[in-house]
Design a protein around this motif. Structure first.
Motif, PDB file in Angstrom:
ATOM      1  N   THR A   1       0.843  -1.194   0.000  1.00 46.73           N
ATOM      2  CA  THR A   1       0.000   0.000   0.000  1.00 46.73           C
ATOM      3  C   THR A   1       0.884   1.252   0.000  1.00 46.73           C
ATOM      4  N   GLY A   2       0.236   2.384  -0.271  1.00 50.19           N
ATOM      5  CA  GLY A   2       0.961   3.647  -0.207  1.00 50.19           C
ATOM      6  C   GLY A   2       1.489   3.918   1.193  1.00 50.19           C
ATOM      7  N   ASP A   3       0.705   3.537   2.199  1.00 44.49           N
ATOM      8  CA  ASP A   3       1.149   3.710   3.587  1.00 44.49           C
ATOM      9  C   ASP A   3       2.423   2.919   3.844  1.00 44.49           C
TER      10      ASP A   3
ATOM     11  N   LYS B   1       4.723   1.922   1.741  1.00 41.59           N
ATOM     12  CA  LYS B   1       5.871   2.499   1.036  1.00 41.59           C
ATOM     13  C   LYS B   1       6.382   3.747   1.749  1.00 41.59           C
ATOM     14  N   LEU B   2       5.453   4.591   2.205  1.00 39.79           N
ATOM     15  CA  LEU B   2       5.852   5.812   2.901  1.00 39.79           C
ATOM     16  C   LEU B   2       6.582   5.485   4.203  1.00 39.79           C
ATOM     17  N   ILE B   3       6.046   4.526   4.943  1.00 35.64           N
ATOM     18  CA  ILE B   3       6.661   4.132   6.213  1.00 35.64           C
ATOM     19  C   ILE B   3       8.018   3.487   5.965  1.00 35.64           C
ATOM     20  N   ALA B   4       8.113   2.618   4.964  1.00 33.96           N
ATOM     21  CA  ALA B   4       9.381   1.947   4.661  1.00 33.96           C
ATOM     22  C   ALA B   4      10.453   2.948   4.259  1.00 33.96           C
ATOM     23  N   TYR B   5      10.065   3.956   3.487  1.00 34.43           N
ATOM     24  CA  TYR B   5      11.003   5.002   3.066  1.00 34.43           C
ATOM     25  C   TYR B   5      11.535   5.754   4.287  1.00 34.43           C
ATOM     26  N   TYR B   6      10.636   6.147   5.172  1.00 35.56           N
ATOM     27  CA  TYR B   6      11.035   6.884   6.370  1.00 35.56           C
ATOM     28  C   TYR B   6      11.880   6.005   7.284  1.00 35.56           C
ATOM     29  N   LEU B   7      11.489   4.758   7.424  1.00 37.77           N
ATOM     30  CA  LEU B   7      12.195   3.844   8.326  1.00 37.77           C
ATOM     31  C   LEU B   7      13.638   3.629   7.863  1.00 37.77           C
ATOM     32  N   ALA B   8      13.840   3.499   6.569  1.00 38.80           N
ATOM     33  CA  ALA B   8      15.193   3.283   6.046  1.00 38.80           C
ATOM     34  C   ALA B   8      16.082   4.489   6.344  1.00 38.80           C
ATOM     35  N   ASP B   9      15.548   5.686   6.116  1.00 42.20           N
ATOM     36  CA  ASP B   9      16.350   6.891   6.343  1.00 42.20           C
ATOM     37  C   ASP B   9      16.604   7.109   7.831  1.00 42.20           C
ATOM     38  N   LEU B  10      15.587   6.885   8.652  1.00 45.36           N
ATOM     39  CA  LEU B  10      15.752   7.078  10.094  1.00 45.36           C
ATOM     40  C   LEU B  10      16.731   6.060  10.675  1.00 45.36           C
ATOM     41  N   THR B  11      16.673   4.836  10.190  1.00 50.13           N
ATOM     42  CA  THR B  11      17.600   3.803  10.671  1.00 50.13           C
ATOM     43  C   THR B  11      19.044   4.184  10.353  1.00 50.13           C
ATOM     44  N   THR B  12      19.266   4.708   9.151  1.00 51.57           N
ATOM     45  CA  THR B  12      20.604   5.161   8.779  1.00 51.57           C
ATOM     46  C   THR B  12      21.058   6.302   9.677  1.00 51.57           C
ATOM     47  N   ARG B  13      20.162   7.247   9.899  1.00 49.74           N
ATOM     48  CA  ARG B  13      20.515   8.382  10.749  1.00 49.74           C
ATOM     49  C   ARG B  13      20.839   7.929  12.169  1.00 49.74           C
ATOM     50  N   LEU B  14      20.071   6.995  12.670  1.00 51.48           N
ATOM     51  CA  LEU B  14      20.282   6.484  14.024  1.00 51.48           C
ATOM     52  C   LEU B  14      21.619   5.762  14.133  1.00 51.48           C
ATOM     53  N   SER B  15      21.969   5.008  13.098  1.00 51.67           N
ATOM     54  CA  SER B  15      23.227   4.264  13.123  1.00 51.67           C
ATOM     55  C   SER B  15      24.442   5.181  13.062  1.00 51.67           C
ATOM     56  N   ASN B  16      24.244   6.418  12.597  1.00 55.43           N
ATOM     57  CA  ASN B  16      25.350   7.361  12.470  1.00 55.43           C
ATOM     58  C   ASN B  16      25.541   8.240  13.700  1.00 55.43           C
ATOM     59  N   ILE B  17      24.635   8.151  14.662  1.00 57.02           N
ATOM     60  CA  ILE B  17      24.668   9.070  15.797  1.00 57.02           C
ATOM     61  C   ILE B  17      25.959   8.959  16.593  1.00 57.02           C
ATOM     62  N   GLN B  18      26.383   7.735  16.909  1.00 56.58           N
ATOM     63  CA  GLN B  18      27.584   7.572  17.722  1.00 56.58           C
ATOM     64  C   GLN B  18      28.811   8.127  17.003  1.00 56.58           C
TER      65      GLN B  18
END
Length: 349
Positions: free
Chosen positions: A315-317, A319-336
């Motif tokens: 669904t569109g929902d 895809k939108l969530i998966a897109y956000y989750l991928a970017d947020l996961t990357t950002r979170l992994s870079n915090i340290q």
């Protein structure tokens, strides 16, 4: 540290009755290379070969074949590139001081070859410049070819010179016998010239452009992204969107939590998604990830997968969530890594 820009743009998204608004956010992402906090003063030196590129221009323009798209390869202007690299590093406000030595270290070297600085040369440079580390620009190459571009209001196509630029930058410290890192970059740039004559300005601009490429490896940089949030489906969702435009995320979250507490799974999913965004805006990235996982868990119920576990329909929902989750996961992994790099500022970012 982040910068937020609210955009009054409303998108018909997912379905005709779903409204998704956007908010633009700039956040700091770590450099590829980390340096100790003790590295405060940096020297930028020109270690490129110093060929006579003006004569080379004449050769390129006279030898080019009308039947071929290839113009040729040429060394960039090392002095111009070194000055631009030093300026870009200085403007990053990461090191306390940036010292430039744009005089050619290889003034008698007219051909491209891999010539590293020796440890004794590095020690001499760091002592004479009074720096902790050396950024050495060692190669700037431009590979030129011809193309054309068409404009609707122009009677004839315009000549274009395309350039593939390649750089090599090495980082040295006096305690090491070899460079601590070698950075190689490739990118492209073009000029609408009308003709295909390569002049000095093209080499100068290409060299300046090439010198900006290593910066992303050396300094933490800002990344601009667009985030989406649901603004319809319930009165609370519409009211929360007003609070978001007023930058009142706390009040918006209270309304989204009310929606999340209801039984309607679609609205529950969308509320969880919006709460995740609220948490990110508050720099609570781990909590944002937890809320986004809740939204993803609901969204996956509407997804069909094949035997390999690959998504076939969604669904569109989702895809939108998966897109956000991928970017947020990357950002979170870079915090340290980012925290480590920002220790020189007492972690204030």
């Amino acid at each position: 540290m982040k910068k937020i820009l609210y955009i009054s743009l409303f998108l018909a998204f997912l379905t005709s009755c779903t409204v998704v608004n956007t908010v633009s956010i700039d956040y700091l992402q770590p450099a590829d290379v980390s340096f100790p906090p003790g590295v405060k003063v940096v020297g930028v030196v020109n270690n490129t070969p110093q060929g006579d590129y003006v004569s080379k221009l004449e050769e390129l323009n006279s030898n080019g074949s009308p039947a071929s798209n290839l113009i040729g390869a040429i060394e960039g202007n090392g002095k111009t590139a070194t000055e631009e690299l030093a300026n870009s590093v200085y403007e990053g406000n990461y090191f306390d001081e940036v010292i430039i030595c744009d005089s050619a270290l290889r003034s008698k070297d007219y051909f491209t070859r891999d010539t590293k600085l020796s440890q004794s040369e590095v020690k001499e440079l760091t002592e004479s410049l009074g720096v902790d580390m050396i950024l050495s620009l060692e190669k700037v190459n431009l590979y030129l070819k011809k193309s054309v571009i068409y404009y609707e209001d122009a009677p004839f196509p315009q000549g274009v010179i395309d350039a593939t630029v390649r750089t090599m930058t090495r980082v040295y410290v006096p305690t090491k016998s070899e460079p601590i890192v070698t950075l190689s970059d490739t990118d492209s740039i073009y000029w609408v010239t009308g003709t295909w004559n390569v002049d000095k300005s093209i080499i100068e601009e290409g060299s300046s452009f090439a010198a900006t490429l290593p910066v992303k490896h050396i300094l933490p940089t800002w990344k601009s992204v667009t985030r989406y949030y649901y603004a319809s489906g319930a009165v609370e969702m519409r009211d929360a969107a007003v609070y978001v435009r007023e930058n009142n995320w706390d009040e918006a979250r209270k309304l989204w939590e009310q929606v999340y507490g209801r039984k309607n799974e679609k609205m529950k999913m969308r509320a969880a998604y919006n709460i995740a965004l609220c948490c990110e805006m508050k720099d609570n990235l781990q909590e944002a990830k937890e809320w986004l996982d809740k939204a993803a868990e609901i969204a996956e119920k509407k997804v069909t997968k094949n035997e390999k576990g690959e998504v076939e329909t969604s669904t569109g929902d989702y895809k939108l969530i998966a897109y956000y989750l991928a970017d947020l996961t990357t950002r979170l992994s870079n915090i340290q890594k980012l925290k480590l790099q920002m220790m020189r500022f007492s972690g204030d970012f």
